[in-house]
Design an enzyme around this catalytic site. Structure first.
Site, PDB file in Angstrom:
ATOM      1  N   TYR A 251       1.272  -1.112  -0.037  1.00  0.00           N
ATOM      2  CA  TYR A 251      -0.449   0.051   0.454  1.00  0.00           C
ATOM      3  C   TYR A 251       1.245   1.119   0.130  1.00  0.00           C
ATOM      4  O   TYR A 251       1.890   1.418   0.239  1.00  0.00           O
ATOM      5  CB  TYR A 251      -1.298  -0.041   1.508  1.00  0.00           C
ATOM      6  CG  TYR A 251      -0.448   0.589   2.492  1.00  0.00           C
ATOM      7  CD1 TYR A 251      -0.417   1.726   3.054  1.00  0.00           C
ATOM      8  CD2 TYR A 251       0.316  -0.557   3.442  1.00  0.00           C
ATOM      9  CE1 TYR A 251       0.174   2.022   4.492  1.00  0.00           C
ATOM     10  CE2 TYR A 251       0.845  -0.440   4.318  1.00  0.00           C
ATOM     11  CZ  TYR A 251       0.879   0.582   5.292  1.00  0.00           C
ATOM     12  OH  TYR A 251       1.476   1.239   6.606  1.00  0.00           O
ATOM     13  N   CYS A 252       0.498   2.450  -0.454  1.00  0.00           N
ATOM     14  CA  CYS A 252       1.246   3.906  -0.181  1.00  0.00           C
ATOM     15  C   CYS A 252      -0.246   5.114   0.116  1.00  0.00           C
ATOM     16  O   CYS A 252      -0.453   4.525   0.901  1.00  0.00           O
ATOM     17  CB  CYS A 252       1.823   4.151  -1.382  1.00  0.00           C
ATOM     18  SG  CYS A 252       0.802   3.743  -3.505  1.00  0.00           S
ATOM     19  N   GLY A 253       0.501   5.564  -0.450  1.00  0.00           N
ATOM     20  CA  GLY A 253      -0.983   6.989  -0.250  1.00  0.00           C
ATOM     21  C   GLY A 253      -1.551   6.177  -0.947  1.00  0.00           C
ATOM     22  O   GLY A 253      -3.383   6.395  -0.766  1.00  0.00           O
ATOM     23  N   SER A 279      -5.278   1.761   0.157  1.00  0.00           N
ATOM     24  CA  SER A 279      -4.389   2.800   0.399  1.00  0.00           C
ATOM     25  C   SER A 279      -4.573   3.282   1.766  1.00  0.00           C
ATOM     26  O   SER A 279      -5.732   3.895   2.501  1.00  0.00           O
ATOM     27  CB  SER A 279      -3.423   3.398  -0.199  1.00  0.00           C
ATOM     28  OG  SER A 279      -2.877   2.409  -1.087  1.00  0.00           O
ATOM     29  N   MET A 280      -3.295   4.990   2.072  1.00  0.00           N
ATOM     30  CA  MET A 280      -3.537   5.461   2.668  1.00  0.00           C
ATOM     31  C   MET A 280      -5.049   6.204   2.982  1.00  0.00           C
ATOM     32  O   MET A 280      -5.096   7.049   3.983  1.00  0.00           O
ATOM     33  CB  MET A 280      -2.203   6.270   3.387  1.00  0.00           C
ATOM     34  CG  MET A 280      -1.301   5.560   3.734  1.00  0.00           C
ATOM     35  SD  MET A 280      -1.849   5.295   5.947  1.00  0.00           S
ATOM     36  CE  MET A 280      -1.379   6.854   6.714  1.00  0.00           C
TER      37      MET A 280
END
Length: 297
Positions: A251-253, A279-280
């Site tokens: 995951y990331c942003g 994600s975030m």
């Protein structure tokens, strides 16, 4: 050590030698985030499709796709770049000439992460004849390879989506995976953001509890943007603990940079990998979902 899946990548020289192949579809996927590392990103992340730059010069014959405008679910406002419905993806790929009997090479001008996002979509929707140009536009230009301003002339095709299970993770699977020895959550953002330092882009700082950090910037060569050799990638994943579980979720942003790390995991033979699409952007917006700050999981 060789790549476990070398077919996932195309090198610049190989692509140049194939330009003009009637079965080939080359697609520029670039979207720029000009203020991502600035404090202003805490208020709004700017997104600029790369179409103007594509029109000014691109790999000969290539087309362009706008991930934000064409390949995101317009009905989902909770995610940054939500996976599109199958019918929407079919329409866009068909317009780009992608279908049975074609082979797709994807590239971008942003460290491969937009190219790997579309690669992940294609694989999710059942299309395996796709690869990423290692180094993308950066390496292509560094090597002085041919550039064109001509419009794309790929004939329309008929893309048939056949969605696969297991390549996209939702918040429930992520929550259920926290702390499990047979799962590994991988945060693909830079170490400062992982630790909770820097601009507050998503409402809460830090990372999902128990997730380890493998930054998307660290899986490519900083000068050429080509993916690192298999041994260097594997060493990095092993050191972070990213290979400790049978299943990995990246995951990331907004679900973009994480596809590059997921792609690199596949290059070295880690095959049970999923992308947390929300994600975030989704996780941090819900205060009931656990997060921690600092440099440790």
């Amino acid at each position: 050590m060789e790549y476990a899946h070398p077919e996932y990548l195309v090198q610049t020289g190989e692509l140049e030698s194939r330009l003009g192949d009637p079965s080939l579809r080359v697609i520029d996927c670039t979207l720029y985030l000009p203020n991502y590392f600035d404090e202003s990103a805490g208020r709004r992340i700017e997104m600029v499709p790369g179409r103007d730059n594509w029109e000014a010069g691109h790999i000969p014959g290539s087309g362009f796709v706008d991930i934000r405008g064409e390949l995101s679910d317009r009905s989902n406002t909770r995610f940054m770049y939500p996976m599109p419905p199958a019918a929407q993806f079919e329409d866009v790929m068909s317009r780009l000439g992608v279908g049975e009997g074609t082979q797709v090479v994807l590239y971008d001008d942003m460290l491969n992460m937009w190219a790997t996002r579309v690669w992940w979509m294609l694989r999710h929707f059942g299309f395996d004849y796709c690869a990423v140009l290692s180094g993308g536009w950066k390496k292509w230009k560094l090597e002085g390879r041919p550039v064109s301003q001509a419009p794309c002339t790929y004939p329309p095709s008929r893309f048939n989506a056949r969605p696969r299970r297991g390549r996209i993770a939702d918040r429930h699977e992520v929550l259920e995976s926290i702390g499990r020895h047979d799962r590994c959550l991988v945060n693909s953002l830079d170490p400062e953001e992982y630790a909770g330092r820097g601009p507050d882009r998503y409402g809460r700082r830090g990372h999902i509890t128990s997730s380890v950090n493998v930054p998307f910037l660290n899986v490519v060569d900083p000068d050429t943007h080509a993916y690192l050799p298999a041994e260097a990638l594997r060493r990095q994943f092993d050191a972070a603990g990213a290979t400790r579980g049978a299943r990995v979720i990246t995951y990331c942003g907004g679900g973009i940079a994480a596809t590059s790390v997921a792609f690199a995991l596949g290059l070295v033979g880690v095959d049970d990998v999923a992308l947390y699409d929300g994600s975030m952007m989704e996780w941090a917006a819900d205060p009931s979902l656990p997060m921690v700050s600092g440099d440790e999981p």
